[in-house]
Design an enzyme around this catalytic site. Structure first.
Site, PDB file in Angstrom:
ATOM      1  CE  LYS A  70      57.741  35.377  66.303  1.00  0.00           C
ATOM      2  NZ  LYS A  70      59.065  35.358  65.991  1.00  0.00           N
ATOM      3  CB  THR A  72      57.669  33.355  56.431  1.00  0.00           C
ATOM      4  OG1 THR A  72      58.650  32.011  56.921  1.00  0.00           O
ATOM      5  CG2 THR A  72      57.098  33.218  54.937  1.00  0.00           C
ATOM      6  NE  ARG A  93      64.569  36.945  67.120  1.00  0.00           N
ATOM      7  CZ  ARG A  93      64.131  35.976  67.771  1.00  0.00           C
ATOM      8  NH1 ARG A  93      64.642  35.821  68.675  1.00  0.00           N
ATOM      9  NH2 ARG A  93      62.883  34.689  66.372  1.00  0.00           N
ATOM     10  CE  LYS A 104      61.693  28.910  66.130  1.00  0.00           C
ATOM     11  NZ  LYS A 104      62.107  29.813  64.894  1.00  0.00           N
ATOM     12  CB  ALA A 272      61.657  35.409  72.799  1.00  0.00           C
ATOM     13  CG  PHE A 300      59.424  31.824  71.482  1.00  0.00           C
ATOM     14  CD1 PHE A 300      59.344  30.575  70.076  1.00  0.00           C
ATOM     15  CD2 PHE A 300      60.897  31.869  71.593  1.00  0.00           C
ATOM     16  CE1 PHE A 300      60.468  30.015  69.664  1.00  0.00           C
ATOM     17  CE2 PHE A 300      61.483  30.579  71.680  1.00  0.00           C
ATOM     18  CZ  PHE A 300      61.242  29.845  70.767  1.00  0.00           C
ATOM     19  CG  PHE A 380      51.479  27.253  57.498  1.00  0.00           C
ATOM     20  CD1 PHE A 380      52.152  26.796  56.941  1.00  0.00           C
ATOM     21  CD2 PHE A 380      51.423  28.812  58.224  1.00  0.00           C
ATOM     22  CE1 PHE A 380      53.429  26.906  57.378  1.00  0.00           C
ATOM     23  CE2 PHE A 380      53.176  28.486  59.673  1.00  0.00           C
ATOM     24  CZ  PHE A 380      53.955  27.998  58.686  1.00  0.00           C
ATOM     25  CD1 TRP A 407      56.977  29.560  52.527  1.00  0.00           C
ATOM     26  CD2 TRP A 407      55.736  28.746  51.073  1.00  0.00           C
ATOM     27  NE1 TRP A 407      58.154  28.447  52.386  1.00  0.00           N
ATOM     28  CE2 TRP A 407      57.160  28.033  51.497  1.00  0.00           C
ATOM     29  CE3 TRP A 407      55.381  28.360  49.703  1.00  0.00           C
ATOM     30  CZ2 TRP A 407      57.731  26.991  50.065  1.00  0.00           C
ATOM     31  CZ3 TRP A 407      55.692  27.521  49.138  1.00  0.00           C
ATOM     32  CH2 TRP A 407      56.850  26.436  49.385  1.00  0.00           C
TER      33      TRP A 407
END
Length: 553
Positions: A70, A72, A93, A104, A272, A300, A380, A407
């Site tokens: 998210k 990215t 954030r 993570k 979150a 999230f 991805f 990415w």
């Protein structure tokens, strides 16, 4: 294929003064922390005239344990919008070191869509989280000293709810006993630690509009209850200014840049799943004051971060997002269909279709607020057939699904997404709140659980039921609610994937966060102090004799 940190190390960054100039900030309006990061001095001496002040919120489906990129997408989108000639700032954030050294990883994006300096931001940055930790624990020490001395407020040691905190995942600190060892060691009592990102001071920092507001919010913090069962606040104890002093610099937003040269205001980092999950109001407001478009995020899935952005942060910010980007991946949809972790990168169109109900519920939830939505398919390892299945699945909601390959390509990989976002921000809409703040706490919690999560009903523990009555009688019923729950499921059970419905949602305890301005509801088995995994990311980190870091992601 180079790693994120190798890509970041190879990038040529602009001096932070050049990034500030893009926003119209003078040298006096920033405090550099080295060459590539700075604090922004507030209030701004001036605000550029004619800025559009459009706001774009980036959220996501329920993630796999590794995350879905998210952040990215957020960064790539900001770069892409600037490439299209739309002056844009990113507001996001700042990471907690707990996840960085846990499972993570960091929160600075990936590939060519990163904010930098990556190592600094993911580690100590400008010291904001350390300041929050110190302020939180200073208050805890002052409370322990207070009850050991005169204790004029008659604060009951058995009913102190203020905990210490630390910016690490440390399960051993969830429950502790303090004051042991004799009369001069303090009053023995049971307490514990939260992670800093879940602390009330973190929420307060992120919701404060200025230093005066910060002080007022700190003063309203309930630290515990008296022997007469009356709430005792920081103002009652007389420690408000002392705690505010420790946070005066942390309150200033941080300025950095993306690898594409987009200004990024990175400030505050509440989780979150156990907090409100949004960067600071000051960061978002500052970016909007200085930009035509601000792209921000919520943590999230949309059931967590976006709901809290819209129901908790939005009223304080005074601005509704003009468009929402909902990030999805074929991998996440296959995970929500029950595909094994080692098979998520294999093409499986049927599994993508089986996982679509998760994405569809998030779309329906955002449209419940009457917001314009676009789905970003983060590339991805997805295939054309899988991407087409996602696009076909969301078309019935009048929503486009656009492939983003930020990415690998940076802003160039999100140009189509950026164009759709700009189009959506020009569409008229009327925001529809989820609930009335004057409604009861029970009804607000039930509304979120049934309308957003898909629950049949809410089951309150006996403790939570008593607290509902007590909090209403105390006059706190008009506050918004912040539900702490697993990020992996709409329900309170992380094993219920997809879009479960007709289930009972369990709330075990309520916690008053009057400084932050909401009531926290702890659901299921959610922990406010996470633990490390069997093989934490720290195992893969190295640093050479010349200070070069590897294994940070």
């Amino acid at each position: 294929m180079p790693t994120d940190i190798e890509i970041a190390d190879a990038a040529t960054l602009q001096p932070i003064e050049k990034i500030a100039e893009k926003l119209g900030l003078s040298a006096d309006e920033i405090e550099p922390y080295g060459h590539y990061k700075a604090k922004i001095n507030l209030p701004l001496a001036h605000k550029p005239a004619g800025k559009k002040g459009k706001l774009v919120l980036v959220t996501a489906v329920n993630p796999t344990p590794a995350g879905e990129g998210k952040t990215t997408v957020l960064i790539g989108l900001g770069d892409a919008m600037n490439k299209l000639g739309h002056q844009t700032t990113i507001a996001m954030r700042e990471p907690s070191m707990g996840p960085v050294f846990g499972i993570k990883g960091g929160a600075t994006g990936g590939g060519l869509a990163q904010v930098a300096p990556m190592e600094d931001i993911n580690l100590h940055f400008t010291g904001d989280l350390h300041a929050l930790t110190s302020a939180n624990n200073t208050l805890a020490a002052l409370i322990d000293n207070y009850i050991m001395r005169e204790n004029k407020a008659r604060l009951d040691p058995r009913r102190i709810i203020w905990k210490r905190c630390d910016d690490v995942n440390d399960r051993a600190l969830r429950k502790i006993n303090t004051g042991l060892g004799g009369i001069m060691q303090g009053i023995p009592r049971e307490t514990g630690f939260d992670i800093t990102a879940a602390s009330e001071l973190m929420a307060i920092l992120c919701l404060s509009r200025d230093l005066h507001d910060l002080k007022e919010r700190i003063g309203r913090i309930i630290v515990g209850y008296s022997f007469e069962k009356k709430p005792v606040t920081v103002d009652d104890l007389g420690f408000t200014d002392a705690i505010a002093i420790l946070l005066k610099d942390a309150l200033k937003p941080n300025l950095v840049q993306s690898l594409g040269g987009t200004p990024a205001v990175v400030h505050g980092g509440p989780f979150a799943n156990i907090a409100h999950g949004c960067n600071s109001v000051l960061a978002t407001q500052t970016a909007m004051d200085l930009s035509d478009y601000t792209v921000t995020e919520a943590g999230f899935g949309a059931d967590l971060g976006a709901e809290k952005f819209l129901d908790i942060k939005r009223p304080v910010l005074g601005k509704t997002p003009d468009a929402v980007v909902l990030v999805a991946t074929a991998r996440a949809l296959k995970h929500n269909a029950g595909v094994a972790k080692d098979k998520l990168n294999d093409e499986d169109v049927d599994a993508v279709k089986a996982g679509l109900p998760n994405l569809e519920r998030h779309i329906q939830n955002l449209q419940r607020y009457n917001l314009p939505v676009v789905v970003a398919i983060n590339h991805f390892s997805s295939t054309d057939a899988e991407n087409q299945a996602i696009a076909d699945g969301v078309a019935k909601y009048g929503v486009k699904a656009i492939l983003a390959d930020e990415w690998a390509k940076g802003g160039d990989g999100a140009l189509e997404l950026a164009a759709e976002v700009v189009r959506l921000t020009e569409q008229p809409f009327t925001f529809s709140p989820l609930y009335d703040y004057n409604d009861s706490l029970e009804n607000k919690l039930t509304t979120i659980a049934t309308k957003i999560y898909g629950a049949k009903d809410v089951v309150f523990s006996s403790k939570a039921s008593k607290q509902l009555k007590q909090f209403e009688e105390a006059g706190w019923g008009n506050l918004p609610v912040c539900i702490a729950k697993t990020q992996y499921s709409f329900s309170d059970d992380q094993t219920k994937l997809g879009a479960p419905s007709n289930f009972d949602f369990h709330i075990r305890e309520l916690v008053p966060k009057l400084g932050a301005g909401f009531i926290v509801a702890l659901s299921g088995s959610i922990m406010t102090m996470p633990g490390l995994s069997k093989h934490p990311a720290a195992e893969n980190m190295t640093i050479s004799d010349d200070g070069k870091i590897t294994g940070l992601f």
